[in-house]
Write a protein that holds these residues in place. Structure first.
Motif, PDB file in Angstrom:
ATOM      1  N   UNK A  94       0.305  -6.710  -5.938  1.00  0.00           N
ATOM      2  CA  UNK A  94      -0.596  -5.650  -6.376  1.00  0.00           C
ATOM      3  C   UNK A  94      -0.276  -4.431  -5.519  1.00  0.00           C
ATOM      4  N   UNK A 133      -9.018   3.165  -4.417  1.00  0.00           N
ATOM      5  CA  UNK A 133      -7.890   2.478  -5.062  1.00  0.00           C
ATOM      6  C   UNK A 133      -8.365   1.825  -6.354  1.00  0.00           C
ATOM      7  N   UNK A 134      -7.666   2.159  -7.435  1.00  0.00           N
ATOM      8  CA  UNK A 134      -8.062   1.642  -8.739  1.00  0.00           C
ATOM      9  C   UNK A 134      -8.050   0.122  -8.750  1.00  0.00           C
ATOM     10  N   UNK A 145      -1.536  -1.060  -4.086  1.00  0.00           N
ATOM     11  CA  UNK A 145      -2.733  -0.258  -3.832  1.00  0.00           C
ATOM     12  C   UNK A 145      -2.304   1.190  -3.631  1.00  0.00           C
ATOM     13  N   UNK A 146      -2.724   2.059  -4.533  1.00  0.00           N
ATOM     14  CA  UNK A 146      -2.331   3.461  -4.453  1.00  0.00           C
ATOM     15  C   UNK A 146      -3.441   4.264  -3.792  1.00  0.00           C
ATOM     16  N   UNK A 188       0.836  -1.197   0.000  1.00  0.00           N
ATOM     17  CA  UNK A 188       0.000   0.000   0.000  1.00  0.00           C
ATOM     18  C   UNK A 188       0.871   1.247   0.000  1.00  0.00           C
ATOM     19  N   UNK A 220      -9.585  -1.902  -7.042  1.00  0.00           N
ATOM     20  CA  UNK A 220      -9.730  -2.596  -5.773  1.00  0.00           C
ATOM     21  C   UNK A 220     -10.820  -1.983  -4.901  1.00  0.00           C
TER      22      UNK A 220
END
Lengths: 289, 234
Positions: free
Chosen positions: A55, B181-182, A57-58, A28, B184
């Protein structure tokens, strides 16, 4: 009652048909809106995600909020742009070490008619002084973001106390919204060059008045905008994925990714939105090495 | 204003072309709000029935709280849920922050008072003579509750629809606890905020139209389910 049950069944079905994401490790990243809204992260991240099978998460918020999220242990690392706040974050023990990632610069934009006559000012502080003297509308992010922090520093340099004046509008919004409002009401504002360039066609009423057309023409070294990346301290915040965060730092500072940062945006905007690596020292002039 | 027209065309294009990102956002919106309404209903129906049928100390206070809760600002719910789920918060071990379960939790809290309050009002609106009649016929309390709930179904369904309408359209809570969040945790409302923020008005309008369409379809479905009883009312 049966109909009620049918409705519930429909709702569950509607809810259940959403695809579940495969369970991959997640990193994250709390960062500023400029890195996401400019499209930089969208361009860079897939290569990291592929290489490490994770993955990312931004969470894109202002620098102040990004650091606040990380202070509670809710992010694995931060990519932000407010050096004083970053140093404070580390000295409080929340972050490990800071790494230079890239830099760009701030510019002062305003109405093409330039009612306060700031065009051609050598420094942002001089222009701010003129805006205050003219009482021209100025919009502030007002959200403890990196840009807001920089703006406050420039007001201090100009020895002007803007808060409380009718011409000073504190919006509490992100950079994009602030630019849109600035364009609508014909005000001045401080923005990072990248966000302004990426939104330029939507801001017909605004022009860069201080800072020049490219970073090389920016005459005010205080307008440099360095971005730093800081992994959150896993000893302080046990839930943090420290290993992956360190890998990310190594990756984003690697020559390959730095090169990608350097060319990002050149095709679309005719100039780079971000420049790789450490920012040049304020003494060097012009501000691009 | 021409953005609205172009947005309309764009919305159709996105839906028809099956744009995977758009559909993923729509799916997640339905999933999050659907689960929130589901949990809100499971908890809200018994709570509403209980408040309507039982007399106990503190009932008025509880009703006042429920009515206040019907107007809970989503951003306040989001903030509280954020602090609860933060790794530094009491429920941090769940690791829910910035994931869909956090969004479902927040929206459940928003939907629950609406569903409970409107269920209570609907049951109270049922003929008050029915209850003693049922009892004299030998119905148990549970049977009475079910019967009254059934008689009040139009109002109850309206309550569930109101709950869905409020959570599918709220942005304050999902933005804070989901983080937008893209791929997600990005849902329709937070995507609209993002597109507006970056000046992509066409796409923002397109997603807004999709949101309105979902809201319309959900309400149309409820009206359909209410069926004859509603037509009788009208």
């Amino acid at each position: 009652m049966r109909r009620l049950l049918i409705l519930l069944a429909v709702l569950i079905l509607a809810a259940g048909c959403g695809g579940r994401q495969p369970d991959v490790p997640r990193l994250r990243l709390a960062t500023t809106t400029s890195t996401q809204d400019s499209g930089l992260l969208d361009a860079l991240l897939p290569s990291f995600e592929e290489r490490y099978g994770v993955k990312v998460d931004v969470v894109a918020v202002g620098t102040g909020q990004a650091l606040a999220i990380a202070r509670r242990g809710d992010a694995d690392l931060v990519l932000v742009h407010a050096r004083d706040l970053e140093d404070q974050f580390i000295s409080e023990g929340h972050g490990l070490e800071r790494h230079d990632v890239m830099f760009n610069d701030f510019v002062l934009v305003g109405p093409t008619t330039d009612p306060a006559g700031i065009r051609g000012s050598k420094t942002a502080a001089a222009a701010f002084k003129k805006i205050a003297e003219a009482g021209a509308l100025f919009t502030s992010r007002g959200d403890h973001s990196g840009t807001h922090t920089k703006e406050q520093a420039i007001w201090r340099n100009a020895a002007v106390q803007p808060e409380g004046n009718a011409w000073y509008r504190s919006l509490g919004q992100g950079m994009g919204e602030t630019l849109l409002v600035t364009s609508e009401i014909g005000a001045y504002t401080l923005t990072d060059r990248g966000t302004f360039l990426s939104m330029r066609e939507k801001l017909p009423a605004l022009a860069i008045l201080v800072g020049g057309d490219t970073i090389a023409q920016n005459t005010d070294p205080t307008l440099l905008n360095p971005y730093g990346i800081i992994p959150v301290n896993p000893n302080r915040h046990p839930g943090v994925n420290g290993h992956l965060a360190t890998q990310f730092v190594t990756w984003i500072t690697s020559p390959e990714i730095q090169q990608q940062i350097a060319v990002f945006g050149q095709e679309r905007f005719g100039q780079s939105l971000f420049h790789p690596g450490a920012a040049p020292s304020p003494q060097s002039d012009p501000i691009v090495r | 204003m021409e953005e609205i027209g172009r947005g309309f065309v764009k919305a159709l294009g996105l839906l028809i072309s099956g744009d995977p990102q758009t559909w993923q956002i729509i799916r997640l919106s339905l999933e999050v709000s659907g689960f929130a309404v589901f949990f809100g209903t499971i908890l809200g129906l018994p709570l509403g029935a209980w408040l309507a049928l039982r007399r106990f100390r503190g009932r008025r206070l509880l009703i006042a709280l429920i009515y206040t809760g019907m107007g809970l600002p989503p951003v306040v719910v989001g903030l509280v849920v954020y602090l609860l789920l933060s790794r530094s918060g009491p429920l941090g071990v769940l690791n829910w922050l910035f994931t869909p379960p956090a969004m479902i939790l927040a929206q459940t809290i928003i939907a629950l008072p609406l569903i409970a309050g409107l269920t209570m009002a609907a049951i109270l609106g049922v003929d008050q003579e029915l209850r003693p009649q049922l009892r004299s016929l030998g119905a148990t309390e549970r049977q009475i509750a079910w019967t009254l709930l059934y008689e009040a179904r139009v109002g109850v369904l309206a309550g569930i629809a109101a709950g869905f309408g409020s959570v599918i359209s709220e942005v304050g809570a999902v933005m804070l606890v989901g983080g937008n969040i893209e791929g997600s945790t990005r849902v329709l409302t937070t995507a609209i905020v993002l597109q507006t923020r970056t000046g992509e008005f066409e796409l923002a309008i397109a997603l807004s139209l999709v949101l309105l369409l979902i809201s319309f379809l959900a309400n149309a479905a409820v009206i359909q389910l209410q069926g004859r009883s509603l037509r009788a009312l009208l």
